[in-house]
Design a protein around this motif. Structure first.
Motif, PDB file in Angstrom:
ATOM      1  N   VAL A 273      -0.801  -5.513   2.326  1.00 10.28           N
ATOM      2  CA  VAL A 273      -0.111  -4.953   1.156  1.00 10.28           C
ATOM      3  C   VAL A 273       1.399  -5.027   1.366  1.00 10.28           C
ATOM      4  O   VAL A 273       1.903  -4.625   2.422  1.00 10.28           O
ATOM      5  CB  VAL A 273      -0.525  -3.476   0.922  1.00 10.28           C
ATOM      6  N   GLU A 274       2.104  -5.548   0.367  1.00 12.61           N
ATOM      7  CA  GLU A 274       3.567  -5.659   0.417  1.00 12.61           C
ATOM      8  C   GLU A 274       4.152  -5.008  -0.839  1.00 12.61           C
ATOM      9  O   GLU A 274       3.689  -5.239  -1.943  1.00 12.61           O
ATOM     10  CB  GLU A 274       3.982  -7.136   0.516  1.00 12.61           C
ATOM     11  N   ARG A 275       5.224  -4.242  -0.637  1.00 14.13           N
ATOM     12  CA  ARG A 275       5.859  -3.498  -1.728  1.00 14.13           C
ATOM     13  C   ARG A 275       6.726  -4.390  -2.626  1.00 14.13           C
ATOM     14  O   ARG A 275       6.792  -4.202  -3.828  1.00 14.13           O
ATOM     15  CB  ARG A 275       6.707  -2.408  -1.054  1.00 14.13           C
ATOM     16  N   ILE A 276       7.397  -5.405  -2.034  1.00 14.53           N
ATOM     17  CA  ILE A 276       8.352  -6.225  -2.793  1.00 14.53           C
ATOM     18  C   ILE A 276       7.660  -7.516  -3.256  1.00 14.53           C
ATOM     19  O   ILE A 276       7.236  -8.341  -2.417  1.00 14.53           O
ATOM     20  CB  ILE A 276       9.589  -6.556  -1.929  1.00 14.53           C
ATOM     21  N   ALA A 277       7.585  -7.700  -4.583  1.00 16.26           N
ATOM     22  CA  ALA A 277       6.796  -8.811  -5.138  1.00 16.26           C
ATOM     23  C   ALA A 277       7.302 -10.173  -4.653  1.00 16.26           C
ATOM     24  O   ALA A 277       6.499 -11.057  -4.326  1.00 16.26           O
ATOM     25  CB  ALA A 277       6.806  -8.734  -6.660  1.00 16.26           C
ATOM     26  N   SER A 278       8.632 -10.363  -4.576  1.00 12.06           N
ATOM     27  CA  SER A 278       9.158 -11.678  -4.169  1.00 12.06           C
ATOM     28  C   SER A 278       8.843 -11.967  -2.691  1.00 12.06           C
ATOM     29  O   SER A 278       8.594 -13.121  -2.317  1.00 12.06           O
ATOM     30  CB  SER A 278      10.668 -11.756  -4.412  1.00 12.06           C
TER      31      SER A 278
ATOM     32  N   ALA B 227       6.173 -10.783  -1.139  1.00 11.80           N
ATOM     33  CA  ALA B 227       4.734 -11.082  -1.128  1.00 11.80           C
ATOM     34  C   ALA B 227       4.481 -12.519  -1.577  1.00 11.80           C
ATOM     35  O   ALA B 227       3.632 -13.218  -0.990  1.00 11.80           O
ATOM     36  CB  ALA B 227       4.001 -10.104  -2.042  1.00 11.80           C
ATOM     37  N   ALA B 228       5.224 -12.984  -2.587  1.00 17.96           N
ATOM     38  CA  ALA B 228       5.020 -14.345  -3.100  1.00 17.96           C
ATOM     39  C   ALA B 228       5.368 -15.381  -2.030  1.00 17.96           C
ATOM     40  O   ALA B 228       4.647 -16.375  -1.855  1.00 17.96           O
ATOM     41  CB  ALA B 228       5.860 -14.555  -4.356  1.00 17.96           C
ATOM     42  N   GLN B 229       6.471 -15.147  -1.299  1.00 16.74           N
ATOM     43  CA  GLN B 229       6.848 -16.076  -0.226  1.00 16.74           C
ATOM     44  C   GLN B 229       5.802 -16.043   0.889  1.00 16.74           C
ATOM     45  O   GLN B 229       5.431 -17.094   1.435  1.00 16.74           O
ATOM     46  CB  GLN B 229       8.240 -15.725   0.322  1.00 16.74           C
ATOM     47  N   ALA B 230       5.316 -14.845   1.209  1.00 19.05           N
ATOM     48  CA  ALA B 230       4.279 -14.724   2.248  1.00 19.05           C
ATOM     49  C   ALA B 230       3.036 -15.520   1.851  1.00 19.05           C
ATOM     50  O   ALA B 230       2.439 -16.214   2.682  1.00 19.05           O
ATOM     51  CB  ALA B 230       3.925 -13.255   2.476  1.00 19.05           C
ATOM     52  N   GLU B 231       2.665 -15.441   0.574  1.00 18.07           N
ATOM     53  CA  GLU B 231       1.485 -16.189   0.113  1.00 18.07           C
ATOM     54  C   GLU B 231       1.690 -17.686   0.292  1.00 18.07           C
ATOM     55  O   GLU B 231       0.773 -18.402   0.700  1.00 18.07           O
ATOM     56  CB  GLU B 231       1.183 -15.854  -1.345  1.00 18.07           C
ATOM     57  N   ARG B 232       2.918 -18.153   0.007  1.00 13.74           N
ATOM     58  CA  ARG B 232       3.215 -19.586   0.201  1.00 13.74           C
ATOM     59  C   ARG B 232       3.126 -19.939   1.688  1.00 13.74           C
ATOM     60  O   ARG B 232       2.571 -20.969   2.071  1.00 13.74           O
ATOM     61  CB  ARG B 232       4.603 -19.934  -0.360  1.00 13.74           C
ATOM     62  N   ASN B 233       3.682 -19.075   2.531  1.00 18.15           N
ATOM     63  CA  ASN B 233       3.637 -19.326   3.983  1.00 18.15           C
ATOM     64  C   ASN B 233       2.185 -19.390   4.480  1.00 18.15           C
ATOM     65  O   ASN B 233       1.820 -20.273   5.271  1.00 18.15           O
ATOM     66  CB  ASN B 233       4.362 -18.209   4.750  1.00 18.15           C
ATOM     67  N   LEU B 234       1.389 -18.447   4.016  1.00 13.09           N
ATOM     68  CA  LEU B 234      -0.001 -18.369   4.475  1.00 13.09           C
ATOM     69  C   LEU B 234      -0.799 -19.582   3.995  1.00 13.09           C
ATOM     70  O   LEU B 234      -1.631 -20.123   4.724  1.00 13.09           O
ATOM     71  CB  LEU B 234      -0.636 -17.058   3.989  1.00 13.09           C
ATOM     72  N   GLU B 235      -0.506 -20.023   2.772  1.00 14.52           N
ATOM     73  CA  GLU B 235      -1.183 -21.206   2.254  1.00 14.52           C
ATOM     74  C   GLU B 235      -0.801 -22.436   3.088  1.00 14.52           C
ATOM     75  O   GLU B 235      -1.649 -23.271   3.412  1.00 14.52           O
ATOM     76  CB  GLU B 235      -0.808 -21.415   0.789  1.00 14.52           C
ATOM     77  N   ALA B 236       0.478 -22.508   3.458  1.00 13.37           N
ATOM     78  CA  ALA B 236       0.969 -23.667   4.227  1.00 13.37           C
ATOM     79  C   ALA B 236       0.266 -23.798   5.581  1.00 13.37           C
ATOM     80  O   ALA B 236       0.151 -24.902   6.111  1.00 13.37           O
ATOM     81  CB  ALA B 236       2.478 -23.555   4.431  1.00 13.37           C
TER      82      ALA B 236
ATOM     83  N   VAL C 258      -1.639  -8.361  -1.352  1.00 17.89           N
ATOM     84  CA  VAL C 258      -1.674  -7.519  -2.541  1.00 17.89           C
ATOM     85  C   VAL C 258      -0.299  -6.860  -2.692  1.00 17.89           C
ATOM     86  O   VAL C 258       0.250  -6.375  -1.699  1.00 17.89           O
ATOM     87  CB  VAL C 258      -2.753  -6.407  -2.391  1.00 17.89           C
ATOM     88  N   VAL C 259       0.259  -6.855  -3.902  1.00 16.29           N
ATOM     89  CA  VAL C 259       1.541  -6.176  -4.119  1.00 16.29           C
ATOM     90  C   VAL C 259       1.266  -4.721  -4.479  1.00 16.29           C
ATOM     91  O   VAL C 259       0.464  -4.443  -5.373  1.00 16.29           O
ATOM     92  CB  VAL C 259       2.343  -6.855  -5.254  1.00 16.29           C
ATOM     93  N   GLY C 260       1.917  -3.790  -3.763  1.00 17.60           N
ATOM     94  CA  GLY C 260       1.715  -2.377  -4.090  1.00 17.60           C
ATOM     95  C   GLY C 260       2.336  -1.476  -3.052  1.00 17.60           C
ATOM     96  O   GLY C 260       3.019  -1.940  -2.128  1.00 17.60           O
ATOM     97  N   ASP C 261       2.093  -0.186  -3.223  1.00 18.89           N
ATOM     98  CA  ASP C 261       2.577   0.818  -2.270  1.00 18.89           C
ATOM     99  C   ASP C 261       1.525   1.004  -1.180  1.00 18.89           C
ATOM    100  O   ASP C 261       0.529   1.698  -1.373  1.00 18.89           O
ATOM    101  CB  ASP C 261       2.844   2.135  -3.012  1.00 18.89           C
ATOM    102  N   GLY C 262       1.771   0.394  -0.037  1.00 19.38           N
ATOM    103  CA  GLY C 262       0.802   0.434   1.057  1.00 19.38           C
ATOM    104  C   GLY C 262       0.642   1.798   1.697  1.00 19.38           C
ATOM    105  O   GLY C 262      -0.284   1.994   2.473  1.00 19.38           O
ATOM    106  N   THR C 263       1.539   2.741   1.377  1.00 24.48           N
ATOM    107  CA  THR C 263       1.337   4.083   1.960  1.00 24.48           C
ATOM    108  C   THR C 263       0.064   4.730   1.390  1.00 24.48           C
ATOM    109  O   THR C 263      -0.441   5.692   1.954  1.00 24.48           O
ATOM    110  CB  THR C 263       2.551   5.024   1.735  1.00 24.48           C
ATOM    111  N   LEU C 264      -0.432   4.154   0.290  1.00 28.57           N
ATOM    112  CA  LEU C 264      -1.689   4.651  -0.292  1.00 28.57           C
ATOM    113  C   LEU C 264      -2.891   3.922   0.309  1.00 28.57           C
ATOM    114  O   LEU C 264      -4.033   4.238  -0.004  1.00 28.57           O
ATOM    115  CB  LEU C 264      -1.678   4.451  -1.815  1.00 28.57           C
ATOM    116  N   GLY C 265      -2.622   2.910   1.143  1.00 21.82           N
ATOM    117  CA  GLY C 265      -3.686   2.070   1.684  1.00 21.82           C
ATOM    118  C   GLY C 265      -4.192   1.117   0.614  1.00 21.82           C
ATOM    119  O   GLY C 265      -3.480   0.788  -0.341  1.00 21.82           O
TER     120      GLY C 265
END
Ligand code: SAM
Length: 215
Positions: free
Chosen positions: A107-112, A114-123, A132-139
């Protein structure tokens, strides 16, 4: 070039990680395999295997390799495990975990970010890592329970909802303390109880959210 990076990775694992006492072979193998230079901004690739964190934009960081290794070892990941990470950042920690376990939710709070992380992970073909984009303090209660939860941002205290989302026998690893300096703690669930141990001092960027710090 790729050969140079592979050599730098082997040296990173031997000199920065194994030499400092990390001995879990699954962790060492995963960190030898994941191309860390693909998780940092292009102009910083030359520094990707250095013994330090690096900036990834939006005032966030990819953690020091040694600290990634220590936190992964504390989590005692097993191949069949499902893991929750709070604080995706570059996606590197999640990719390391993804080499070891069945499935990672991050879970990542900042959408941009998270988007870069998704590109990195795909690569790097990390198909078992989900961002997932959201407040991870909620799990991420809809996917709970998890065999391990790893928080990679500094919390004032362990966010209460996370305790409910750890499976029996599972581990919860988090840096807890002030905004600038924290103690790395590992909780292990034993039925309704948690056994806690402390690893030592670390410095992470703040965990911001309902059960974290204010912006
Ligand atoms: N694990 C990351 C990696 O491998 O690159 C490094 C994480 S970085 C030190 C901390 C991350 O936690 C930042 O990307 C930050 O935006 C994120 N973060 C802070 N508060 C958060 C929250 N409440 N929920 C989810 N992510 C959060």
């Amino acid at each position: 070039m790729e050969q140079d990076f592979a050599q730098a990775r082997r040296l990173m694992v031997e000199h920065q990680i194994r030499a400092r006492g990390v001995s879990n072979e699954r962790v060492l193998a995963a960190m030898r395999e994941v191309p860390r230079h693909l998780f940092v901004p292009e102009d910083l690739r030359y520094a990707a295997y250095g013994d330090h964190p690096l900036p990834i934009g939006e005032e966030q960081t990819i953690s020091q390799p040694y600290i990634v290794a220590v936190m992964t070892e504390l989590l005692s990941p097993e191949p069949g495990d499902r893991i929750l990470e709070i604080g995706t950042g570059s996606g590197y920690q999640a990719a390391v975990l993804g080499r070891i376990v069945r499935e990672v939710w991050s879970v990542e709070r900042i959408a941009s970010v998270a988007a870069q992380a998704e590109r990195n992970l795909e690569a790097v073909g990390a198909a078992n890592v989900h961002v997932v984009v959201g407040d991870g303090t909620l799990g991420l209660p809809e996917r709970a329970p998890y065999d391990g939860i790893i928080v990679t941002a500094a919390a004032p205290s362990v966010p209460e909802p996370l305790f409910d989302q750890v499976a029996d026998g599972g581990r919860l690893v988090a840096p807890v303390g002030s905004r600038h300096l924290q103690d790395l703690v590992c909780y292990t669930r034993r039925g309704g109880d948690f056994v806690v141990r402390s690893w030592g001092g670390v410095a992470f960027v703040p965990l911001i959210g309902t059960y974290g710090w204010e912006v």
